[in-house]
Design a protein around this motif. Structure first.
Motif, PDB file in Angstrom:
ATOM      1  N   GLU A  85      45.237  95.482   2.236  1.00  0.00           N
ATOM      2  CA  GLU A  85      45.431  96.129   3.538  1.00  0.00           C
ATOM      3  C   GLU A  85      46.803  96.818   3.552  1.00  0.00           C
ATOM      4  O   GLU A  85      46.966  97.901   4.131  1.00  0.00           O
ATOM      5  CB  GLU A  85      45.391  95.087   4.656  1.00  0.00           C
ATOM      6  N   ARG A 136      36.465  87.100   5.478  1.00  0.00           N
ATOM      7  CA  ARG A 136      35.912  88.378   5.035  1.00  0.00           C
ATOM      8  C   ARG A 136      35.382  89.205   6.208  1.00  0.00           C
ATOM      9  O   ARG A 136      34.749  88.669   7.114  1.00  0.00           O
ATOM     10  CB  ARG A 136      34.803  88.153   3.991  1.00  0.00           C
ATOM     11  N   GLY A 137      35.668  90.486   6.146  1.00  0.00           N
ATOM     12  CA  GLY A 137      35.221  91.388   7.212  1.00  0.00           C
ATOM     13  C   GLY A 137      36.078  91.293   8.469  1.00  0.00           C
ATOM     14  O   GLY A 137      35.760  91.881   9.501  1.00  0.00           O
ATOM     15  N   THR A 162      39.542  94.197  -1.929  1.00  0.00           N
ATOM     16  CA  THR A 162      39.643  92.781  -1.557  1.00  0.00           C
ATOM     17  C   THR A 162      38.892  91.912  -2.564  1.00  0.00           C
ATOM     18  O   THR A 162      39.390  90.864  -2.989  1.00  0.00           O
ATOM     19  CB  THR A 162      39.097  92.554  -0.131  1.00  0.00           C
TER      20      THR A 162
HETATM   21  N1  ASP Z   1      39.369  93.783   3.449  1.00  0.00           N
HETATM   22  C1  ASP Z   1      38.772  92.601   4.056  1.00  0.00           C
HETATM   23  C2  ASP Z   1      37.420  92.296   3.413  1.00  0.00           C
HETATM   24  O1  ASP Z   1      36.995  93.022   2.534  1.00  0.00           O
HETATM   25  C3  ASP Z   1      38.659  92.694   5.539  1.00  0.00           C
HETATM   26  C4  ASP Z   1      37.755  93.785   6.066  1.00  0.00           C
HETATM   27  O2  ASP Z   1      37.423  94.719   5.335  1.00  0.00           O
HETATM   28  O3  ASP Z   1      37.396  93.723   7.243  1.00  0.00           O
HETATM   29  O4  ASP Z   1      36.823  91.325   3.756  1.00  0.00           O
END
Ligand code: ASP
Ligand code: ADP
Ligand code: MG
Length: 468
Positions: free
Chosen positions: A122, A202-203, A42
């Protein structure tokens, strides 16, 4: 049925992806599998999109080529036909070219196409895992998260439409699970009402997992990551931090909001609203300890559950003599923050001044200008928030005194007893954050308050031990 969400750290390379496949195949209940992007993809995709948006064509294309090479090699290692990777990613290349064309000219298009680019991380995870599962004989179907996770149009930080998600998930995921077919879908990704790809911030894959779990009414939402659950502190900061067996939802949400990155801050609510427990587990140590977060976990009468920290933040100190006599003054002051869309975090007031924390990227100049008529504003940048969290905080004897004593000369700029009484926060210089966390952990959770494995079994005994 369960939801199994695997984070980027669990998908970083071929051996880890195979481990994920093993866990999915071994699941006792039919899983809806929610995946993040592999490793740091990401970050890399965002860098590609930023370069393209700024017209740095070589940098964007090189970054993309690097990702293609990495993913193709991974496909080869997994025994997936490597030719399928570029075929699947043709759209990603087109999007990057589109962004190069729009470079610097169209901010709305930039935000929209950036989300489309980033979502490919993803998507590569789900297509690789599906191939692997299929070749191992599993009944599995890949569901495009954009057909399920409906959101608004705030690209990069879209808000989900929970009612719509409930309806679409029941239509396109539930029938598969009901017949024992494994569903694999993307976390973090959604779609706007016009079908444009969005991302949840993010996340955000944790949040997707919880939203889908709640929509489907599963028995458990499992967050699989690289730690044995929620620990008493970030193990990267406090190596001796230890896993918590159980947490109340309010405690977990508070920890996440104050920087415990193991859970996205919005994760807990949808699951808890639906009465579904959330567990946090280690992908590499599936039989190790894990954390269960649920409404039936008893409230601890005393004791700190864990320490979290978050930074950088800025402290704004606003001073005006008008504060002395005027009622409604604070309302006017904070209305300015609302109008500029700036979230205020911690607040403390004095006779003629009020201090608050805002995110480091808040529009400080605009705030200063808009507040000029109301107050003199001082800004201190490079600060961090360190929070002691636990239902038993209030009941912990001399908690404030012990905290302050352990900080010694590390004088906090602000101290806030959270309005909900499960949070005691300190604002400290960013450079002192790590030391402050370690000292507080030592005082409340470490040293001779060592983990006694025999005592663990119920949350109550856990909290008792922690508070001793
Ligand atoms: N791939 C996304 C990120 O790195 C979402 C996640 O990992 O939850 O933010
Ligand atoms: P994933 O890729 O699985 O989503 P993250 O990196 O987002 O994983 O979250 C896991 C990380 O969260 C851990 O490696 C750890 O460094 C960090 N972390 C921060 N605070 C805590 C905590 N209290 N307990 C466990 N992990 C924490
Ligand atoms: Mg994460």
């Amino acid at each position: 049925m369960i939801v199994m969400k695997f984070g980027g750290s669990s998908l970083a390379d071929a051996p880890r992806l195979l481990q994920v496949a093993d866990l999915v195949l071994a699941a006792e209940r039919t899983p809806c599998v929610v995946l993040s992007a592999p490793g740091d993809s990401t970050d890399r995709l965002l860098a590609v999109a930023r370069a393209a948006a700024a017209g740095r064509a070589d940098e964007a294309r090189d970054g993309l080529a690097e990702l293609f090479t990495r993913w193709t090699a991974e496909a080869e290692q997994l025994g997936v036909d490597p030719e399928r990777v570029p075929a699947r990613l043709r759209r990603l290349r087109d999007d990057v070219e589109l962004l190069l064309l729009a470079a610097g000219r169209d901010p709305a298009a930039t935000a929209r196409v950036t989300d489309a680019i980033v979502a490919h991380g993803e998507r590569i995870s789900t297509s690789l895992l599906c191939d692997v599962l299929q070749r191992r004989g599993a009944r599995v179907v890949e569901v495009d998260a954009r057909d399920v996770v409906r959101t608004d149009r705030r690209f990069g930080r879209a808000r989900p439409d929970r009612a719509a998600i409930r309806a679409t998930a029941r239509q396109s995921i539930l029938p598969h699970l009901a017949t024992g077919t494994v569903v694999v879908t993307q976390g973090f990704v959604g779609s706007a009402p016009d079908g444009a790809t969005t991302t949840l911030g993010r996340g955000g894959s944790d949040w997707s997992a919880s939203l889908l779990g709640a929509a489907l009414g599963v028995e458990e939402v499992q967050i699989w990551t690289d730690v044995e659950g929620v620990l008493t502190a970030d193990p990267r900061v406090v190596p001796e931090a230890r896993p918590l067996v159980a947490l109340r939802p309010e405690e977990a949400a508070e920890l996440a909001a104050f920087g415990a990155r193991v859970l996205h801050p919005a994760t807990i609510q949808p699951a808890v609203d639906a009465g579904i427990p959330v567990t946090v587990r280690h992908t590499g140590r599936a039989r190790g300890s894990f954390t269960r977060i649920a409404a039936d976990v008893p409230r601890a009468g005393s004791g700190i559950a864990a320490i979290a920290s978050r930074g950088p933040v800025s402290v704004l100190t606003m001073t005006s003599r008008r504060m002395l006599e005027a009622s409604g003054y604070l309302a006017k002051l904070f209305d300015v923050f609302g109008q500029l869309g700036v979230a205020v975090d911690l607040i403390s007031t004095a006779e003629v001044s009020v201090a608050c924390t805002v995110e480091a990227d808040a529009p400080i100049d605009a705030l200063r200008e808009a507040l000029a008529e109301l107050a003199h504003v001082e800004v201190t940048t490079d600060q961090s928030i360190v929070a002691l969290v636990g239902e038993g905080l209030r009941g912990t004897e001399q908690v404030l005194e012990r905290a302050c004593r352990s900080l010694g000369a590390l004088l906090p700029r602000m101290v806030c007893f959270g309005g909900n009484s499960r949070n005691l926060s300190f604002v400290v210089a960013r450079g002192e954050e790590v030391e402050v966390v370690r000292r507080l952990h030592d005082e409340f959770l470490g040293g001779d308050r060592r983990w006694d494995a025999e005592l663990v079994g119920t949350a109550a005994s856990l909290h008792q031990e922690v508070s001793r």
